[in-house]
Design a protein around this motif. Structure first.
Motif, PDB file in Angstrom:
ATOM      1  N   LEU A 109       0.728  -1.121   0.052  1.00  0.00           N
ATOM      2  CA  LEU A 109       0.098  -0.113   0.087  1.00  0.00           C
ATOM      3  C   LEU A 109       0.790   1.278  -0.017  1.00  0.00           C
ATOM      4  CD1 LEU A 109      -2.937  -0.946   2.550  1.00  0.00           C
ATOM      5  CD2 LEU A 109      -2.917  -0.608   0.040  1.00  0.00           C
ATOM      6  N   ALA A 110       1.818   1.203   0.848  1.00  0.00           N
ATOM      7  CA  ALA A 110       2.628   2.430   0.862  1.00  0.00           C
ATOM      8  C   ALA A 110       3.456   2.567  -0.476  1.00  0.00           C
ATOM      9  CB  ALA A 110       3.842   2.300   1.865  1.00  0.00           C
ATOM     10  N   ARG A 111       4.150   1.486  -1.085  1.00  0.00           N
ATOM     11  CA  ARG A 111       4.457   1.638  -2.400  1.00  0.00           C
ATOM     12  C   ARG A 111       3.911   2.147  -3.506  1.00  0.00           C
ATOM     13  NH1 ARG A 111       7.881  -3.627  -4.092  1.00  0.00           N
ATOM     14  NH2 ARG A 111       9.012  -3.001  -2.460  1.00  0.00           N
ATOM     15  N   TYR A 112       2.760   1.714  -3.440  1.00  0.00           N
ATOM     16  CA  TYR A 112       1.614   2.142  -4.793  1.00  0.00           C
ATOM     17  C   TYR A 112       1.063   3.585  -4.328  1.00  0.00           C
ATOM     18  CZ  TYR A 112       1.805  -2.697  -6.349  1.00  0.00           C
ATOM     19  OH  TYR A 112       1.935  -3.797  -6.705  1.00  0.00           O
ATOM     20  N   LEU A 113       0.854   4.006  -3.049  1.00  0.00           N
ATOM     21  CA  LEU A 113       0.310   5.138  -2.720  1.00  0.00           C
ATOM     22  C   LEU A 113       1.485   6.354  -2.887  1.00  0.00           C
ATOM     23  CD1 LEU A 113      -1.665   4.268   0.513  1.00  0.00           C
ATOM     24  CD2 LEU A 113      -2.584   5.211  -1.563  1.00  0.00           C
ATOM     25  N   ARG A 114       2.722   5.989  -2.818  1.00  0.00           N
ATOM     26  CA  ARG A 114       3.697   6.846  -2.905  1.00  0.00           C
ATOM     27  C   ARG A 114       4.081   6.970  -4.405  1.00  0.00           C
ATOM     28  NH1 ARG A 114       7.339   4.442   1.911  1.00  0.00           N
ATOM     29  NH2 ARG A 114       6.328   5.362   3.692  1.00  0.00           N
ATOM     30  N   ALA A 115       3.580   6.390  -5.190  1.00  0.00           N
ATOM     31  CA  ALA A 115       4.034   6.272  -6.601  1.00  0.00           C
ATOM     32  C   ALA A 115       2.939   7.134  -7.226  1.00  0.00           C
ATOM     33  CB  ALA A 115       4.030   4.926  -7.340  1.00  0.00           C
ATOM     34  N   ALA A 116       2.128   8.267  -6.732  1.00  0.00           N
ATOM     35  CA  ALA A 116       1.102   8.801  -7.161  1.00  0.00           C
ATOM     36  C   ALA A 116       1.526   9.627  -8.586  1.00  0.00           C
ATOM     37  CB  ALA A 116       0.847  10.208  -6.245  1.00  0.00           C
ATOM     38  N   PRO A 117       0.588   9.673  -9.449  1.00  0.00           N
ATOM     39  CA  PRO A 117       1.062  10.203 -10.979  1.00  0.00           C
ATOM     40  C   PRO A 117       1.682  11.452 -10.657  1.00  0.00           C
ATOM     41  CG  PRO A 117      -1.210   9.397 -10.706  1.00  0.00           C
ATOM     42  CD  PRO A 117      -0.889   9.256  -9.350  1.00  0.00           C
ATOM     43  N   SER A 118       1.194  12.491  -9.635  1.00  0.00           N
ATOM     44  CA  SER A 118       1.621  13.803  -9.558  1.00  0.00           C
ATOM     45  C   SER A 118       3.097  13.655  -8.837  1.00  0.00           C
ATOM     46  CB  SER A 118       0.679  14.548  -8.719  1.00  0.00           C
ATOM     47  OG  SER A 118       0.844  14.140  -7.362  1.00  0.00           O
ATOM     48  N   GLY A 119       3.356  12.634  -8.306  1.00  0.00           N
ATOM     49  CA  GLY A 119       4.737  12.590  -7.550  1.00  0.00           C
ATOM     50  C   GLY A 119       4.823  13.338  -6.464  1.00  0.00           C
ATOM     51  N   SER A 120       3.586  13.831  -5.842  1.00  0.00           N
ATOM     52  CA  SER A 120       3.544  14.606  -4.591  1.00  0.00           C
ATOM     53  C   SER A 120       2.822  13.987  -3.412  1.00  0.00           C
ATOM     54  CB  SER A 120       2.658  15.953  -5.008  1.00  0.00           C
ATOM     55  OG  SER A 120       1.188  15.590  -5.281  1.00  0.00           O
ATOM     56  N   ALA A 121       3.034  12.493  -3.470  1.00  0.00           N
ATOM     57  CA  ALA A 121       2.232  11.804  -2.306  1.00  0.00           C
ATOM     58  C   ALA A 121       3.045  12.147  -1.200  1.00  0.00           C
ATOM     59  CB  ALA A 121       2.201  10.485  -2.733  1.00  0.00           C
ATOM     60  N   ASP A 122       2.349  12.420   0.010  1.00  0.00           N
ATOM     61  CA  ASP A 122       2.789  12.507   1.197  1.00  0.00           C
ATOM     62  C   ASP A 122       2.370  11.293   1.900  1.00  0.00           C
ATOM     63  OD1 ASP A 122       3.801  13.072   3.866  1.00  0.00           O
ATOM     64  OD2 ASP A 122       2.505  14.724   4.076  1.00  0.00           O
ATOM     65  N   VAL A 123       2.866  10.196   2.156  1.00  0.00           N
ATOM     66  CA  VAL A 123       2.546   8.972   2.584  1.00  0.00           C
ATOM     67  C   VAL A 123       3.411   8.568   3.870  1.00  0.00           C
ATOM     68  CG1 VAL A 123       1.469   6.697   2.520  1.00  0.00           C
ATOM     69  CG2 VAL A 123       0.965   8.496   0.925  1.00  0.00           C
ATOM     70  N   ARG A 124       3.263   8.319   5.060  1.00  0.00           N
ATOM     71  CA  ARG A 124       3.840   7.815   5.964  1.00  0.00           C
ATOM     72  C   ARG A 124       3.434   6.455   6.204  1.00  0.00           C
ATOM     73  NH1 ARG A 124       7.449  10.685   8.806  1.00  0.00           N
ATOM     74  NH2 ARG A 124       7.003   9.478  10.564  1.00  0.00           N
ATOM     75  N   LEU A 125       4.392   5.450   6.624  1.00  0.00           N
ATOM     76  CA  LEU A 125       4.115   4.113   6.876  1.00  0.00           C
ATOM     77  C   LEU A 125       4.274   3.805   8.265  1.00  0.00           C
ATOM     78  CD1 LEU A 125       2.897   1.490   5.877  1.00  0.00           C
ATOM     79  CD2 LEU A 125       4.808   0.816   5.069  1.00  0.00           C
ATOM     80  N   VAL A 126       3.555   3.285   9.125  1.00  0.00           N
ATOM     81  CA  VAL A 126       3.676   3.064  10.458  1.00  0.00           C
ATOM     82  C   VAL A 126       3.226   1.411  10.648  1.00  0.00           C
ATOM     83  CG1 VAL A 126       2.878   3.298  12.892  1.00  0.00           C
ATOM     84  CG2 VAL A 126       3.025   5.370  11.251  1.00  0.00           C
ATOM     85  N   GLY A 127       4.400   0.707  10.938  1.00  0.00           N
ATOM     86  CA  GLY A 127       4.183  -0.642  11.169  1.00  0.00           C
ATOM     87  C   GLY A 127       4.056  -1.329  12.484  1.00  0.00           C
ATOM     88  N   VAL A 128       3.251  -2.120  12.603  1.00  0.00           N
ATOM     89  CA  VAL A 128       3.085  -2.576  14.004  1.00  0.00           C
ATOM     90  C   VAL A 128       3.478  -4.144  13.845  1.00  0.00           C
ATOM     91  CG1 VAL A 128       1.110  -3.171  15.662  1.00  0.00           C
ATOM     92  CG2 VAL A 128       1.070  -1.194  14.202  1.00  0.00           C
ATOM     93  N   GLN A 129       4.380  -4.521  15.255  1.00  0.00           N
ATOM     94  CA  GLN A 129       4.884  -5.736  15.462  1.00  0.00           C
ATOM     95  C   GLN A 129       4.629  -6.231  16.680  1.00  0.00           C
ATOM     96  OE1 GLN A 129       8.334  -7.257  13.558  1.00  0.00           O
ATOM     97  NE2 GLN A 129       6.338  -7.278  12.639  1.00  0.00           N
ATOM     98  N   PRO A 130       4.390  -7.400  16.868  1.00  0.00           N
ATOM     99  CA  PRO A 130       4.588  -7.975  18.137  1.00  0.00           C
ATOM    100  C   PRO A 130       5.647  -8.046  18.881  1.00  0.00           C
ATOM    101  CG  PRO A 130       4.367  -9.954  16.607  1.00  0.00           C
ATOM    102  CD  PRO A 130       4.676  -8.504  15.811  1.00  0.00           C
ATOM    103  N   TYR A 131       5.754  -8.391  20.326  1.00  0.00           N
ATOM    104  CA  TYR A 131       7.366  -8.846  20.700  1.00  0.00           C
ATOM    105  C   TYR A 131       7.375  -9.860  20.490  1.00  0.00           C
ATOM    106  CZ  TYR A 131       6.762  -4.074  23.585  1.00  0.00           C
ATOM    107  OH  TYR A 131       6.431  -3.031  23.935  1.00  0.00           O
ATOM    108  N   GLY A 132       8.734 -10.374  20.469  1.00  0.00           N
ATOM    109  CA  GLY A 132       9.302 -11.558  19.889  1.00  0.00           C
ATOM    110  C   GLY A 132       9.546 -11.829  18.450  1.00  0.00           C
ATOM    111  N   SER A 133       9.067 -10.727  17.852  1.00  0.00           N
ATOM    112  CA  SER A 133       9.285 -10.804  16.249  1.00  0.00           C
ATOM    113  C   SER A 133      10.753 -10.494  15.638  1.00  0.00           C
ATOM    114  CB  SER A 133       8.291  -9.943  15.574  1.00  0.00           C
ATOM    115  OG  SER A 133       8.222  -9.926  14.145  1.00  0.00           O
ATOM    116  N   VAL A 134      11.248 -11.275  14.782  1.00  0.00           N
ATOM    117  CA  VAL A 134      12.716 -10.900  14.431  1.00  0.00           C
ATOM    118  C   VAL A 134      12.682 -10.180  13.623  1.00  0.00           C
ATOM    119  CG1 VAL A 134      13.398 -13.340  14.744  1.00  0.00           C
ATOM    120  CG2 VAL A 134      12.885 -12.805  12.608  1.00  0.00           C
ATOM    121  N   THR A 135      11.610  -9.894  12.569  1.00  0.00           N
ATOM    122  CA  THR A 135      11.732  -8.892  11.403  1.00  0.00           C
ATOM    123  C   THR A 135      12.232  -7.502  11.776  1.00  0.00           C
ATOM    124  OG1 THR A 135       9.445  -9.801  10.797  1.00  0.00           O
ATOM    125  CG2 THR A 135      10.143  -7.825   9.757  1.00  0.00           C
ATOM    126  N   PHE A 136      12.112  -6.817  12.727  1.00  0.00           N
ATOM    127  CA  PHE A 136      12.668  -5.561  13.133  1.00  0.00           C
ATOM    128  C   PHE A 136      13.589  -5.632  14.493  1.00  0.00           C
ATOM    129  CE2 PHE A 136       9.689  -4.043  10.052  1.00  0.00           C
ATOM    130  CZ  PHE A 136      10.053  -3.153   9.374  1.00  0.00           C
TER     131      PHE A 136
END
Length: 345
Positions: free
Chosen positions: A175-202
């Motif tokens: 969603l962030a990748r496609y929203l930021r690729a706005a045709p106008s190039g002016s998309a202001d999109v911040r992405l906030v990820g939610v993780q559980p404790y114990g996850s290795v991803t971050f």
């Protein structure tokens, strides 16, 4: 008119909860990625109708892949987590999917490891099967392009913050990748990820949750299709805090959704208050039906949201229950097993 129930199930609702808080509510979110992935594989000749598609799942993706296989005339083989419940087992059986469910195990990390090992065993026995690799293949991003367009039309991409479980990276990352690729190039999109404790991803594997790892938004093994550099901010949220979020979301807004949604709602409310002027959209990945006993039946235990606030940290060594927040600033993943991990086909 839809040609198959999967198309209807996969279409989300956009619900404005207040002037700056929007819920992207799915009945079963991963149907979107499964349908698009299978259609792409067929269109490119990677698979043919009648072939068997194989993957591991803790629940939602199993149902999504079974629906996609039913839609396109494929066979479906799932190695399921110990958490797959009776309702889902019955649906998969009637849909014609093969389910191999792991034996009960109190360690979700071991459960996940055993499922991956079983996938490799099946592929050795049946090299003609196609492994969908939902945790490692960017093909699962494709289905979210149309949803991003719908979000852009409904909210605009100026001053938009998207909040949701990281999981395999496909939903929030796409969603962030496609929203930021706005045709106008002016998309202001911040992405906030939610993780559980114990996850290795971050890098939160050193902090354990006394309850459970919230299935679907984190992982005990490295995932290959999480693009760390897409994320601006991370929230680590415990089971108890997510339970409070889920109960408040139902009580305040009548949205009945899963545990990961409660975590996302909690993070989204905080980001809305922290960034006046921005619209905050959070993802509700599934309904709350499979959480009736484990979450909603405990609604009297839910802490009032006014008593909950994240601990702001600058280093992951500072992470602590029940809720921590860190600015990630679109940093790339560190050189680690997560970067070098390439699962065998």
């Amino acid at each position: 008119m839809d040609q198959h129930i999967a198309e209807s199930v996969g279409r989300p609702d956009l619900i404005r909860l207040d002037d700056r808080l929007v819920c992207l509510r799915f009945e079963t979110m991963k149907v979107v990625s499964a349908l698009a992935a299978v259609r792409h594989l067929l269109d490119t000749g990677a698979v043919r109708r009648g072939d068997t598609l194989l993957d591991s799942s803790s629940g939602i993706y199993a149902y999504a892949l079974a629906l996609a296989c039913h839609r396109y005339g494929m066979c479906c083989h799932i190695v399921g987590s110990t958490t797959v419940d009776h309702t889902l087992r019955t649906q998969l059986a009637v849909l014609g999917a093969t389910l191999e469910q792991m034996e009960p195990c109190s360690d979700l990390k071991l459960d996940q490891k055993r499922r991956v090992e079983r996938i490799h065993e099946i592929l050795a026995e049946h090299p003609e099967y196609h492994w969908m690799r939902q945790y490692h293949d960017d093909i699962h991003y494709l289905g979210y392009r149309a949803i991003a367009e719908r979000i852009r039309e409904a909210t605009g991409a100026a001053g938009l913050t998207v909040v949701g479980g990281v999981g395999s990276g496909a939903s929030t990352g796409a969603l962030a990748r496609y929203l930021r690729a706005a045709p106008s190039g002016s998309a202001d999109v911040r992405l906030v990820g939610v993780q559980p404790y114990g996850s290795v991803t971050f890098g939160a594997e050193h902090v354990s949750d006394p309850e459970i790892i919230i299935a679907g938004i984190g992982s005990s093994i490295p995932f290959g299709n999480v693009s760390h550099e897409l994320y601006d901010t991370l929230h680590w949220i415990s089971f108890d805090a997510a339970l409070a979020g889920s109960v408040d979301l139902l009580r305040r807004h009548a949205v009945f959704a899963g545990l990961s949604t409660g975590a996302g709602y909690l993070a989204a409310r905080h980001e809305r208050e922290r960034t006046p002027g921005r619209t905050v959209l959070f993802i509700a990945a599934d309904t709350g039906h499979r959480y009736v006993d484990t979450v909603y039946a405990r609604h009297r235990e839910a802490a009032p949201l006014a008593t909950l606030a994240p601990r702001d940290v600058t280093d992951r060594s500072e992470l602590a229950l029940p809720w921590s927040r860190m600015d990630w600033n679109r940093a790339r993943a560190e050189a680690s097993a997560a970067d070098s991990y390439v699962p065998a086909r």
